[in-house]
Design an enzyme around this catalytic site. Structure first.
Site, short mmCIF file in Angstrom:
data_model
loop_
_atom_site.label_atom_id
_atom_site.label_comp_id
_atom_site.label_asym_id
_atom_site.label_seq_id
_atom_site.Cartn_x
_atom_site.Cartn_y
_atom_site.Cartn_z
N GLU A 67 6.21 9.15 -6.27
CA GLU A 67 5.40 8.47 -7.30
C GLU A 67 5.05 9.35 -8.49
O GLU A 67 4.44 8.88 -9.45
CB GLU A 67 4.12 7.92 -6.65
CG GLU A 67 4.43 6.76 -5.71
CD GLU A 67 3.36 6.56 -4.65
OE1 GLU A 67 2.48 7.43 -4.51
OE2 GLU A 67 3.43 5.53 -3.96
N TRP B 287 4.26 -0.32 2.13
CA TRP B 287 5.59 -0.19 2.73
C TRP B 287 5.55 0.78 3.91
O TRP B 287 6.46 0.80 4.73
CB TRP B 287 6.63 0.23 1.70
CG TRP B 287 6.44 1.61 1.12
CD1 TRP B 287 5.38 2.05 0.38
CD2 TRP B 287 7.33 2.72 1.23
NE1 TRP B 287 5.56 3.36 0.02
CE2 TRP B 287 6.76 3.81 0.52
CE3 TRP B 287 8.57 2.92 1.85
CZ2 TRP B 287 7.37 5.06 0.42
CZ3 TRP B 287 9.17 4.18 1.75
CH2 TRP B 287 8.57 5.23 1.04
N ASP B 288 4.50 1.58 3.98
CA ASP B 288 4.30 2.48 5.12
C ASP B 288 4.56 1.76 6.44
O ASP B 288 5.12 2.32 7.38
CB ASP B 288 2.85 2.99 5.15
CG ASP B 288 2.38 3.64 3.88
OD1 ASP B 288 2.81 3.20 2.81
OD2 ASP B 288 1.57 4.57 3.97
N LYS C 57 6.73 14.27 -5.22
CA LYS C 57 5.56 14.09 -4.37
C LYS C 57 5.96 14.09 -2.91
O LYS C 57 5.26 14.63 -2.06
CB LYS C 57 4.88 12.77 -4.72
CG LYS C 57 3.58 12.55 -3.96
CD LYS C 57 2.94 11.22 -4.35
CE LYS C 57 1.68 10.96 -3.55
NZ LYS C 57 1.24 9.57 -3.67
N GLN C 58 7.07 13.42 -2.61
CA GLN C 58 7.42 13.21 -1.21
C GLN C 58 8.91 12.94 -1.10
O GLN C 58 9.59 12.76 -2.10
CB GLN C 58 6.64 12.02 -0.67
CG GLN C 58 7.02 10.69 -1.31
CD GLN C 58 5.97 9.63 -1.06
OE1 GLN C 58 5.00 9.56 -1.79
NE2 GLN C 58 6.17 8.84 -0.04
#
Lengths: 762, 762
Positions: A473, A329-330, A587-588
């Site tokens: 994630e 998906w990046d 995580k992000q």
């Protein structure tokens, strides 16, 4: 000025990790293939890699990954019987340089072999005019007379992570042209590399031993005399749809050789001039930011798919086989916006890739868990769109066991990310051709997937998206993840808008599509779901959005405290028992990613509140994280933070501060999503650009260090140059434009006619 | 015959684990308290425990657990200055015996202290007539003249797992009676132990040092003469609702002392005669099975709650503080059937406990995850019904970290297990008093909980129960677990039947209940849910029922292979990364448990197919597993297996083949659910008894070794004695019965009138 167009070093560091990282930073590519930034004399031990786009192979049960081609750029000098290499020969001086302007890699090394001095100089590029072609110029000079033997040709000792992928490799020579061809292990697709060289230096023989197909030139080098030759190599595969890849490769190099190095370079440069004219961004007054951003844009330009290929860009670009060469998906969320706004013909390829792989996404929907309908796009997608990710994608270094991870089956936001990009393309370009050529089908199948995945909660009169993994994630299998649910809701809305659009403008197309995919009965469901799908909303008091249902029930530990619990340096923080899993450490960017993606739907106050809540709890363990936080920080005015995180994003590969191992998995490679994030932070964050189908809004938030920020934009198919200074915005419409366009600068509306420019104080 | 009423040994094994296990096997109890099978001279090092029913305490953040009382049964003999103990003194002969007929523990040890011989003999019982009272007779004989000092009284060095629970312990003596009282740490509930002794042996002094409140008798023992005394101790707590627990305890022991040992024993025996008359099962021709089964029944009888206490039976009974002294679903599913069919006044207490703790279950529903409505009964329930289980209930011995387990928040079948038991009580006894006194409210609140937990899947037009853990705890957070969903469906059906019953027979009661819990609008939902709740059904070809949605996607590894993957002997096979989690290896009966619980709804062929599929994949890592497999095996005719697993179940504590550690948690203790399973396997499995509100069906499947099987049954409040031989069934109705009852023996209907008996060939 030149230094703002170059990445260079005067050092050679003879350590494996430095060689790995340098190979990433100095890589060149042309969309068809990447060539890692290694030296002419290097081989698989130095991670030489010529990674091909869109051709994959699998050996046994190992990971499926892109195919690396034989190295047609190999040259090894032997001086007085000793092989000269940066790894083993004493070095007096070394310099290597990556020219961003035209993707030309140069090296110059002065060796001190026993009793002599040998200077080697080479430059190479992968032709932007002819994607199969690579061109090299090589020269050497000895201080003293010496016996020199040059081995040059094709090295087919291929560095593979999970190879070997090329079987039945055959080395040939034919009228002075070398050729190595083989077939992939899994699908027996042919891959061929040919090499031609322009030589007139001495006696030439051939050698085809040790998996090298080489010409051997014996040369009595005179003191101080420079000997130069040119090499051309070409890669062709069955993906090129030619009768014989090897014949095509041979023909290609012979044509290039006939043309010569300078002419090839000139054609290549012409293409690069166009690229930069469309995509460059200038930051005045901040060389560090300028270079890092240009390097980022460069990274995207070199891996932009070849026109017509319907390829996309893998998460580690073409820097090797890491991450299976897979598309994540990046691409849609972090790289696509750059192309959409500067280089739409490449944005088209990225989306065509998703149209091409729709059947893979359908298969995936049908086969995951209890089976779903519609299109469930893969977390890791290769040429068919089938899932390349395994259920056990990370190894636990503590127990040596494979960890069950839910990237593959629970990260359902990917379908919506693609639907959003598809619609965004139509909105910002006004071009509906992609919708008609499969884009609408993709969108409807994604909505269908979400409806099939969702559940209805009667007592709350709403649909919910359960059991998912969001961008963060470290928290798998959560319910009502704000990001995912918002993406799903947007997908329903987009599906409804697509149907409305087609009904109005292309009724026959709608009719045939609805019939083809038998979706008539479901269209009312999408309207209902768009209305009743639950998305966690800002808390009325605090403005904070729950990342997922039970997030606030987790331990509120600091990132440092969580990391301190590790008992193995490489252990994965997520997974079944990862130390972050039962804490609020993420995580992000997840909620903040959502706020950025749907920036129109949330107030600045909500963005600020969530940013302030989530940022300290974010490990930034993904290269996708920093730019999301930077963009939102810019929006609510924390420009210092935005700038720090912009630099962090833009310099991720230059500074090499990324994780090389996660669990037991090697993760080295370049970070094109971060590169895209750097561009977005600059243009959307500091530039404050926010376009929709009707207008381009510009709310500048220029960083204090920056005298001005200048960039190009394509909007509704027409070109603009924007220059933002600390107090004004200048918009220059290209002379080739055909329409007047509405810009809203800091609230003031401007209509910009073709060939004109307007300047607005703010 | 006697040996079929005794568990005995002639050995003393001086090892910590043997002492732990022996303490379990030889424990006595009377519903009010348990007394582990330790020797008179033992203390906390030997795990002496007097565990009280229904009183709990928590220290700091440790686990909440039942309170252990001071040991009023302590006696230590000192011979010629040396303390005599089985652990340190040479033993010539040792014998200990648990009399099942009357729960009397006896020991006889002949010691060989330096130059003498000392025989100690003692017997003790916890009065079945007076639940606060314990009675002991102790005697000693020396071979040669000796200086004997007897220390006897109350030892308040208490063995606690997570103590100390009794604070401010005060030792008193008063008119020859010893007393120790303290208060619990958390709720400051008073606990008092008094001791009286009938002494006339020598000079008596007192000593109250070292946490012992003792009388010290100095005795010049003559050679060959036996010196005997009696001790009485009593335990009272604030749960007894007396003004002063210590005064009540003192009064109690003094009354008992006045009565004397023999009279106390006689009263005690009278009660035990009644118990066995109601509950005994005779197996002719198989002494091993007979003793093991009787031991099992005994275990249930000793821990049956005191009448009127509204206590229940913890998973490790009263054998200590293991498992927090908590009540699990074990009680309703494995122990309750025994009581319901033989001793209904105790079945009532078990259910009253759930009525008493309904508010705790309501609190739990509201506070777990996003909050639910109705009653979500605790996985580990103590006196209030609030959840005693932590989210991190098991420690990982590999990493030393606490594992997030989902026993607590995902094992939602418990509410339904209770609703089923509640309804079963009404059906089999015909007594609706429990329904009226809270039982109906429990049932409706359980149905309400499931509706609030369930989701609707529009495209399948069904409700689903998602994200649960079934009996097989190695597979957490699964969707559509067959057992759980079937239990939920049955709960809706029972709720509907309850409403129907009340509407017909107790309309005012229904009205006030519906008003009280504001459930009128929800009743139609239960009807809908009973119809549309999805329960995985047998595969049309194979008959196999999927344990949960993705079960067949898991690796099909053998139990042995999975166990071989362990890297630490005590590691938990479930949890985030347990080695069983990603395989089809299950901890215990799950689908097969469901087939047994709902035996009317599935064919024998389906039972056999599932049994054959799941049994080889079952680790039997729970003491609840073997009996479920045994019962189903008996039903489809694999009697050899049924017999093996019956013995495994019945002998679990006798043979001590259970896990002592799971992860880092100590799990020693007795297994009353397995004891209940042994009874069920005998009567329901081999006896083939299956009763409902209208009849008792008997389809005998007697094991070949068994000459006959004889047992008691209570049906619709009336008593029957059943004798099954290899070819006939004899049913004898008690003379006190009032109605004729329908029995269906191997398909043949018999009406059995009060005081008559019928015999049916089969």
């Amino acid at each position: 000025m030149k230094k703002l167009w170059q990445v260079r070093t005067d050092k050679f560091t003879n350590e494996q990790e430095a060689i790995m990282r340098s190979g990433n930073v100095y890589q060149i590519a042309n969309g068809y293939m990447g060539y890692r930034g290694t030296l002419d004399e290097f081989g698989p031990d130095e991670l030489v890699g010529i990674t091909l786009a869109g051709i994959f192979d699998r050996v046994g049960n190992s990971w499926r990954e892109p195919v690396n081609a034989p190295n047609g750029g190999f040259t090894q000098v032997v001086l007085d019987g000793r092989a000269i290499s940066a790894r083993t020969t004493k070095i007096k001086k070394h310099r290597q340089c990556l020219n961003l302007k035209n993707a030309l890699f140069e090296r110059e090394t002065t060796f001190l072999p026993r009793g002599n001095t040998l200077a080697i100089k080479s430059s190479r590029f992968l032709s932007a005019a002819n994607p199969n072609l690579a061109v090299i110029q090589f020269s050497l000079t000895c201080d003293k007379t010496a016996n020199v033997v040059i081995h040059t040709g094709i090295d087919f000792n291929i560095w593979d992570l999970n190879g070997p992928h090329l079987l039945k490799c055959a080395a040939k020579k034919q009228d002075g042209t070398l050729c190595v061809s083989g077939v992939t292990n899994e699908a027996t697709r042919r891959v061929a590399v040919a090499e031609a060289a322009d030589f007139d230096l001495g006696k030439e023989t051939y050698s085809a031993t040790g998996k090298k197909n080489l010409r051997v030139i014996h040369l009595q080098a005179k003191a101080g005399k420079t000997y130069t030759f040119q090499k051309f190599f070409a890669v062709f595969t069955d993906n090129d749809q030619v009768k014989s890849p090897s014949e095509s490769a041979v023909r290609c190099v012979n044509e290039a050789k006939a043309l010569g190095y300078e002419a090839c370079l000139a054609r290549h440069n012409t293409e690069w001039t166009k690229k930069w004219a469309a995509c460059d961004v200038k930051i005045d007054g901040d060389d560090e930011a300028q270079l890092a951003l240009r390097f980022s844009i460069f990274q995207l330009l070199i891996v932009a798919p070849v026109n017509g290929s319907a390829n996309s860009i893998p998460a580690r670009a073409l820097s090797g086989q890491v991450y299976k060469g897979a598309i994540f998906w990046d691409t849609e969320m972090f790289m696509f916006p750059f192309f959409l706004n500067t280089y739409p013909e490449k944005a088209v390829e990225l989306l065509r890739y998703r149209i091409k792989t729709l059947d893979g996404a359908r298969r995936k929907a049908q086969t995951e868990s209890v089976g779903f309908r519609g299109a469930f796009y893969a977390w890791e997608s290769q040429e068919t769109g089938d899932e390349a990710c395994t259920y056990f994608n990370i190894g636990d270094p503590i127990t040596g066991r494979a960890l069950r991870t839910y990237f593959r089956d629970k990260q359902v936001h990917i379908s919506g990310d693609i639907a959003i990009a598809m619609w965004e393309y139509y909105k910002l370009t006004g071009d509906d051709s992609l919708l008609l050529e499969g884009g609408a089908e993709v969108i409807l199948e994604c909505a269908r997937f979400y409806f099939s995945y969702a559940y209805f909660k009667p007592e709350k009169n709403r649909y919910e998206i359960l059991d998912v993994t969001g961008p963060d994630e470290y928290h798998e299998r959560v319910n009502n993840n704000a990001f995912t649910s918002m993406v799903a809701k947007a997908t329903f809305e987009i599906a409804n808008a697509t149907v409305e659009y087609l009904k109005r403008k292309r009724p026959w197309k709608l009719k045939s599509l609805v019939k083809k995919i038998k979706i008539a009965d479901e269209l009312p469901q999408f309207i209902e779901a768009a209305k009743r799908l639950y998305v966690p909303q800002p808390d009325k008091k605090t403005g904070i959005i729950k990342q997922f249902d039970d997030y606030f029930r987790l331990e509120d530990a600091t990132v440092e405290a969580v990391k301190a619990r590790k008992i193995h340096p490489n252990e994965y923080l997520g997974g079944g028992q990862g130390v972050a899993v039962q804490t609020r450490v993420i995580k992000q960017a997840d909620v903040v990613m959502m706020l950025n993606l749907f920036k129109d739907r949330f107030s600045t106050a909500v963005k600020k509140a969530n940013w302030e809540y989530y940022e300290p709890r974010t490990e930034h363990g993904s290269s996708l994280s920093a730019c999301a936080y930077a963009m939102v920080a810019a929006e609510f005015g924390n420009l210092d933070f935005a700038y720090d995180y912009f630099l962090k994003t833009a310099k991720i590969d230059l500074e090499a501060k990324y994780k090389v191992y996660v669990g037991t998995i090697f993760m080295g490679g370049s970070h094109p999503a971060a590169n895209g994030g750097a561009w977005m932070t600059t243009v959307f964050g500091f530039g404050g650009v926010h376009a929709d189908e009707n207008q381009v809004a510009i709310n500048p938030r220029l960083y204090k260090k920056w005298g001005s920020l200048q960039f190009n934009l394509v909007h509704r198919g027409e070109r603009f140059e924007i220059k933002i200074s600390q107090s004004s915005v200048e918009i220059r419409a290209h002379t080739s434009n055909k329409s007047r366009h509405k810009f809203v600068v800091a609230g003031k509306t401007q209509i910009v006619a073709p060939g004109t420019s307007v300047a607005v104080k703010y």
